[in-house]
Design an enzyme around this catalytic site. Sequence first.
Site, PDB file in Angstrom:
ATOM      1  N   ASP A  62      17.843 -45.060  75.125  1.00 58.96           N
ATOM      2  CA  ASP A  62      18.213 -43.927  75.969  1.00 58.96           C
ATOM      3  C   ASP A  62      18.039 -42.634  75.172  1.00 58.96           C
ATOM      4  OD1 ASP A  62      19.042 -42.523  78.141  1.00 58.96           O
ATOM      5  OD2 ASP A  62      21.112 -43.212  78.125  1.00 58.96           O
ATOM      6  N   SER A  63      18.126 -41.526  75.891  1.00 59.28           N
ATOM      7  CA  SER A  63      17.779 -40.231  75.314  1.00 59.28           C
ATOM      8  C   SER A  63      18.960 -39.481  74.736  1.00 59.28           C
ATOM      9  CB  SER A  63      17.136 -39.364  76.395  1.00 59.28           C
ATOM     10  OG  SER A  63      18.044 -39.186  77.475  1.00 59.28           O
ATOM     11  N   GLY A  64      20.172 -39.893  75.071  1.00 53.56           N
ATOM     12  CA  GLY A  64      21.348 -39.135  74.676  1.00 53.56           C
ATOM     13  C   GLY A  64      21.940 -38.342  75.815  1.00 53.56           C
ATOM     14  N   GLY A  65      21.311 -38.407  76.985  1.00 52.94           N
ATOM     15  CA  GLY A  65      21.799 -37.627  78.121  1.00 52.94           C
ATOM     16  C   GLY A  65      23.164 -38.044  78.617  1.00 52.94           C
ATOM     17  N   PHE A  66      23.464 -39.343  78.562  1.00 53.12           N
ATOM     18  CA  PHE A  66      24.753 -39.814  79.077  1.00 53.12           C
ATOM     19  C   PHE A  66      25.924 -39.209  78.312  1.00 53.12           C
ATOM     20  CE2 PHE A  66      28.278 -42.908  78.970  1.00 53.12           C
ATOM     21  CZ  PHE A  66      28.626 -42.878  80.311  1.00 53.12           C
TER      22      PHE A  66
ATOM     23  N   ASP B 113      17.712 -35.903  80.188  1.00 51.50           N
ATOM     24  CA  ASP B 113      18.022 -35.306  81.484  1.00 51.50           C
ATOM     25  C   ASP B 113      19.369 -34.598  81.416  1.00 51.50           C
ATOM     26  OD1 ASP B 113      19.264 -37.729  81.038  1.00 51.50           O
ATOM     27  OD2 ASP B 113      19.376 -38.276  83.150  1.00 51.50           O
TER      28      ASP B 113
ATOM     29  N   GLN C 283      17.743 -37.540  89.054  1.00 52.79           N
ATOM     30  CA  GLN C 283      19.085 -36.983  89.179  1.00 52.79           C
ATOM     31  C   GLN C 283      19.224 -36.327  90.552  1.00 52.79           C
ATOM     32  OE1 GLN C 283      21.608 -37.481  87.305  1.00 52.79           O
ATOM     33  NE2 GLN C 283      20.631 -38.410  85.512  1.00 52.79           N
TER      34      GLN C 283
ATOM     35  N   GLY D  84      22.699 -41.070  86.972  1.00 47.71           N
ATOM     36  CA  GLY D  84      23.777 -40.334  87.603  1.00 47.71           C
ATOM     37  C   GLY D  84      24.715 -41.162  88.449  1.00 47.71           C
TER      38      GLY D  84
ATOM     39  N   ASP E  12      20.804 -51.920  82.737  1.00 49.31           N
ATOM     40  CA  ASP E  12      21.470 -52.002  81.432  1.00 49.31           C
ATOM     41  C   ASP E  12      22.939 -51.723  81.650  1.00 49.31           C
ATOM     42  OD1 ASP E  12      22.322 -49.199  79.777  1.00 49.31           O
ATOM     43  OD2 ASP E  12      21.188 -48.942  81.638  1.00 49.31           O
TER      44      ASP E  12
END
Length: 409
Positions: free
Chosen positions: A20-24, A142, A186, A218, A268
Amino acid sequence: KGDEGGLHEFMGWDRNILTDSGGFQMVSLLKLAEITEEGVTFENPFLDRGEEIGICERDGQEQAYPDETVKNNKKRSAGQSLSAPTINNNTSQYDYTDKNNEQLQQSDHQYPKTKSQRMLLRPEDSIYHQNNIGSDIIMALDDVVSSTADDRIRFEIATYRTLRWLDRCHAAHRRPHDQNLFPIVQGGLDTSPGGLRDICLAGFRLRDEKAPGYAIGGLAGGESKDDFWRVVHHCCCALPDTKPRYLMGVGYPLDLVVCTALGVDMYDCVYPTRTARFGVALVDGETPGTLRLKSHHCAEDYRVIMKGCGCVACSDGNGDGDGGGYTRARLHAMLKNDNPLAVSLVTHHNLAYMMELTRRMREAIKKDAYGDFARSFVRDQFRGKDNGGQDVPTWVKDALAAAGIPLDK
């Protein structure tokens, strides 16, 4: 590091890896985050106030930052952009320039290891690190807003920003030949015609040639199940059938069965392992598909967790699930005494359960019999109050009906 074999070599794993990108963390660490057009700045929760140390790596050696570099980092962390980007609030390209940080766009740049009060994560940084990790599927950074937030303007800003950040992710992506960059849809819970989900999906269609697959983000943040399945259905209907659809953060077995019927391919979630740490095992046929091993009902139950399961907890090591494993009573006693082996055993079981469930789902799809599989799974878990169980939730009936799988057939 990428030049040392990446994550595959580190793990000894020759199959696909998704990162994942770190957005969460914009949701989970919202109290520590400041989100701007440039990126998201996180407070460091581990340092005392006033501590600020800059460390960079040059030729394998750690060196202190020059004072001026630390000052610039502080300016950037404070949201004072050294060269303001041009923001275009539509679905076109994002014009990002920063003369003072052009070197960060170079593929051979050694990114600093910073120990400071604040850390800035930009789309370029997220892609840089995912490129180095070497995962097979990487996520665009995102702008994520909690699905339970009541702020229409914030959702609108996040939707358009997600598109602009996607353009920056594509521009920074150094390995498109062997790493698949997925955009993340999103738009909150807005599935109205021309609403925020539609706006995001329309922007992705303009960039479809760069997308090997798509993620739906989201969700799974506390919204109602009725809102949840309707957003999934809306996105799956709009996304191409020829590319994988990945539903982020979803992992309840029932959700997997329902959302696969709606058109999702990938998932996931920490649920199988996290719930195991609380002594909860995933099982067939017992509403709501879970077995609480700490419950007094298990204290004198000498059956294994689930008959036929070949995991290390349920079997004698042969993998056939015919006996010889740990009984529910034994696991109950171990959990009550905080024996860490019990948590490990239940974790193994839950992962084995999820792997077997997905195998069964794939086989049903191959045989063009997924509708029958979904009906059987739901009826097994929800046997009706007249039979000592629970009735099927309305949202499950509605979602499966939308997927062309009526339960009354």
